[in-house]
Scaffold this motif. Structure first.
Motif, PDB file in Angstrom:
ATOM      1  N   LEU A   1      59.599  36.509  88.512  1.00  0.00           N
ATOM      2  CA  LEU A   1      59.702  36.072  87.266  1.00  0.00           C
ATOM      3  C   LEU A   1      59.064  35.381  86.778  1.00  0.00           C
ATOM      4  O   LEU A   1      58.763  35.740  85.379  1.00  0.00           O
ATOM      5  CB  LEU A   1      61.184  34.915  87.980  1.00  0.00           C
ATOM      6  CG  LEU A   1      62.621  35.587  87.605  1.00  0.00           C
ATOM      7  CD1 LEU A   1      63.057  34.220  88.636  1.00  0.00           C
ATOM      8  CD2 LEU A   1      63.013  35.141  86.193  1.00  0.00           C
TER       9      LEU A   1
ATOM     10  N   GLY B   1      57.061  37.700  84.858  1.00  0.00           N
ATOM     11  CA  GLY B   1      57.714  38.226  83.424  1.00  0.00           C
ATOM     12  C   GLY B   1      57.185  37.072  82.366  1.00  0.00           C
ATOM     13  O   GLY B   1      57.274  37.702  81.124  1.00  0.00           O
ATOM     14  N   GLY B   2      57.163  35.741  82.696  1.00  0.00           N
ATOM     15  CA  GLY B   2      56.443  35.034  82.147  1.00  0.00           C
ATOM     16  C   GLY B   2      56.258  35.187  81.107  1.00  0.00           C
ATOM     17  O   GLY B   2      55.394  34.746  80.058  1.00  0.00           O
TER      18      GLY B   2
ATOM     19  N   ALA C   1      53.963  38.026  80.997  1.00  0.00           N
ATOM     20  CA  ALA C   1      54.090  39.028  80.122  1.00  0.00           C
ATOM     21  C   ALA C   1      53.880  38.736  79.296  1.00  0.00           C
ATOM     22  O   ALA C   1      53.663  39.251  78.139  1.00  0.00           O
ATOM     23  CB  ALA C   1      54.663  40.013  80.621  1.00  0.00           C
ATOM     24  N   GLY C   2      55.320  38.550  78.851  1.00  0.00           N
ATOM     25  CA  GLY C   2      56.006  37.692  77.767  1.00  0.00           C
ATOM     26  C   GLY C   2      54.806  36.879  76.642  1.00  0.00           C
ATOM     27  O   GLY C   2      55.164  37.097  75.545  1.00  0.00           O
TER      28      GLY C   2
ATOM     29  N   ASP D   1      57.285  31.471  73.602  1.00  0.00           N
ATOM     30  CA  ASP D   1      57.921  31.031  73.373  1.00  0.00           C
ATOM     31  C   ASP D   1      58.782  30.365  74.478  1.00  0.00           C
ATOM     32  O   ASP D   1      59.025  30.563  76.009  1.00  0.00           O
ATOM     33  CB  ASP D   1      59.372  31.871  72.749  1.00  0.00           C
ATOM     34  CG  ASP D   1      60.242  31.049  72.388  1.00  0.00           C
ATOM     35  OD1 ASP D   1      60.946  30.588  72.750  1.00  0.00           O
ATOM     36  OD2 ASP D   1      61.197  32.068  71.692  1.00  0.00           O
TER      37      ASP D   1
ATOM     38  N   VAL E   1      61.589  29.106  75.230  1.00  0.00           N
ATOM     39  CA  VAL E   1      62.124  29.620  75.548  1.00  0.00           C
ATOM     40  C   VAL E   1      62.333  30.486  76.992  1.00  0.00           C
ATOM     41  O   VAL E   1      63.349  30.639  78.033  1.00  0.00           O
ATOM     42  CB  VAL E   1      63.356  30.309  74.683  1.00  0.00           C
ATOM     43  CG1 VAL E   1      64.555  30.662  75.206  1.00  0.00           C
ATOM     44  CG2 VAL E   1      64.234  29.455  73.580  1.00  0.00           C
ATOM     45  N   ILE E   2      61.895  31.605  77.346  1.00  0.00           N
ATOM     46  CA  ILE E   2      61.245  32.007  77.784  1.00  0.00           C
ATOM     47  C   ILE E   2      61.114  31.439  78.999  1.00  0.00           C
ATOM     48  O   ILE E   2      61.797  31.452  80.461  1.00  0.00           O
ATOM     49  CB  ILE E   2      59.859  32.883  77.503  1.00  0.00           C
ATOM     50  CG1 ILE E   2      60.446  34.114  76.581  1.00  0.00           C
ATOM     51  CG2 ILE E   2      59.146  33.991  78.934  1.00  0.00           C
ATOM     52  CD1 ILE E   2      59.053  34.325  76.127  1.00  0.00           C
TER      53      ILE E   2
ATOM     54  N   ALA F   1      64.614  30.146  80.705  1.00  0.00           N
ATOM     55  CA  ALA F   1      65.302  31.102  81.235  1.00  0.00           C
ATOM     56  C   ALA F   1      64.752  31.551  82.012  1.00  0.00           C
ATOM     57  O   ALA F   1      65.389  31.700  83.417  1.00  0.00           O
ATOM     58  CB  ALA F   1      65.044  32.421  80.096  1.00  0.00           C
ATOM     59  N   ALA F   2      63.602  32.065  82.467  1.00  0.00           N
ATOM     60  CA  ALA F   2      62.747  32.024  83.647  1.00  0.00           C
ATOM     61  C   ALA F   2      63.181  30.461  84.702  1.00  0.00           C
ATOM     62  O   ALA F   2      63.535  31.275  86.158  1.00  0.00           O
ATOM     63  CB  ALA F   2      61.041  31.843  83.816  1.00  0.00           C
TER      64      ALA F   2
ATOM     65  N   ARG G   1      66.312  28.823  84.967  1.00  0.00           N
ATOM     66  CA  ARG G   1      67.299  28.683  85.365  1.00  0.00           C
ATOM     67  C   ARG G   1      67.150  29.928  85.925  1.00  0.00           C
ATOM     68  O   ARG G   1      68.017  30.054  86.873  1.00  0.00           O
ATOM     69  CB  ARG G   1      68.703  29.212  83.707  1.00  0.00           C
ATOM     70  CG  ARG G   1      67.626  27.739  82.738  1.00  0.00           C
ATOM     71  CD  ARG G   1      68.685  28.182  81.538  1.00  0.00           C
ATOM     72  NE  ARG G   1      68.442  27.325  80.906  1.00  0.00           N
ATOM     73  CZ  ARG G   1      69.979  27.266  80.537  1.00  0.00           C
ATOM     74  NH1 ARG G   1      70.920  27.296  80.403  1.00  0.00           N
ATOM     75  NH2 ARG G   1      70.373  26.163  79.280  1.00  0.00           N
TER      76      ARG G   1
END
Lengths: 192, 192
Positions: free
Chosen positions: A159, A162-163, A165-166, A172, A174-175, A178-179, A181
């Motif tokens: 996670l 992923g956060g 990398a984006g 953002d 928001v990413i 989401a991670a 959560r």
DNA sequence: GCGGCAGCAGACGGAACTGTCTGTAGAATT
DNA sequence: AATTCTACAGACAGTTCCGTCTGCTGCCGC
């Protein structure tokens, strides 16, 4: 090693600081040695004395990133309280902070590894960094009482990656949310 | 537009195929135009006729990656059965397949974006790609009956990105497995 | 049969980058 | 005061890379 000192810190420090800023913003490959020299106000011979190859400077840059990021991760976990299960989720606050930081461009390790040859020292250093972080998360998961600490650590670092990398595209928040959560859900499921 | 044909496909196809292979292996920046020309057996003028700038070739490469990856994702989802909730988990089989593929080097979009200037066309194309994929996942999540399809989609694509990003280093299938398990847990929690 | 089109082959200029080398200045040590 | 160390300033060679340009060849449709 004392004294000497030019205007702002030693030459070595100025080089590293400038390299950190430029390398993170444009990627090591996107920054010429001449640019680092010009912006750090250092002589070319000086730079090449401290870092005989550009690769050496890149590795020193990655070491700095490692210290900063791993430190931020541990600080975020510590700030989440004494319970390991809360710390596992709390470390994602470091991701949120990073996203909000100005000039955020994602994970320096992944970005650098993406533009480096496959078997080279940059990849080795990156693997080492990821391994150390995951080992730390694994220990936290073990303390929290997870049935399979290795799996939970793998899932949480996934996670994180992923956060990060984006983040190459946009920071953002928001990413990060989401991670966080996701982390809560995964931790709860693993400790049920 | 018919006929002509040199040995293997049209010149344009050969260029694209070669660029795909080399760009993915070493990153667009790590491959000179001259190399693409030599390996595709094409004249320099021909390449520049089809792709006036190297950036055009890079964008065409990304379009190919988009088709391949998005296609693999949908195929994996389809193969997981008719239930949307199973498809949301099944799409991670595409990640597992990619990890096992020889020469796997992670997400071409992220890797390319990492070495491209921030506001440029490469970033725009990458954002577009990620947006399309996430929209598709969101629709799947909606069909599955998730209370917050956008959040679930964000969480799952985060996992995908994490799995892909780590692939720059090694294509460990353990990563794909951890991602798949996470997906199952997150989907179950969202549809409870 | 002929003009146009698609492609091959390779030279070329200009820019950028890495790494080396020469020469000079100032501060610390002896 | 002399030496040594660190650093500055900048020229330089060698390479790489992008993009343009000039010839030449073979195939199509008119």
């Amino acid at each position: 090693m004392p004294a000497h000192r030019t205007p702002a810190g030693s030459a070595r420090d100025r080089i590293l600081e400038t390299a950190f800023r430029l390398f993170y913003a444009h990627g090591p490959r996107g920054v010429g040695v001449d640019t680092v020299i010009a912006e750090s106000g250092v002589a070319k011979a000086t730079l090449y004395k401290h870092f005989p190859r550009k690769d050496d400077l890149v590795l020193a840059y990655l070491d700095r990133v490692d210290q900063a990021w791993f430190g931020a991760l541990r600080a975020a976990a510590r700030d989440a309280g004494d319970e390991p299960r809360d710390q596992l989720v709390g470390m994602f606050d470091a991701l949120a902070s990073a996203c909000r930081r100005d000039g955020y461009h994602g994970c320096a390790f992944i970005n650098t590894a993406a533009e480096s040859p496959a078997g080279g020292p940059v990849h080795a250093r990156t693997v080492e960094h990821k391994t150390v972080v995951r080992a730390w998360v694994t220990e936290l998961a073990r303390q929290a009482g997870a049935a399979d600490p290795e799996l939970l650590a793998r899932q949480l670092t996934l996670l994180l990656d992923g956060g990060l990398a984006g983040g190459v595209l946009d920071g953002d928040p928001v990413i990060a949310d989401a991670a966080r959560r996701s982390a809560r859900t995964l931790v709860d499921a693993a400790l049920r």
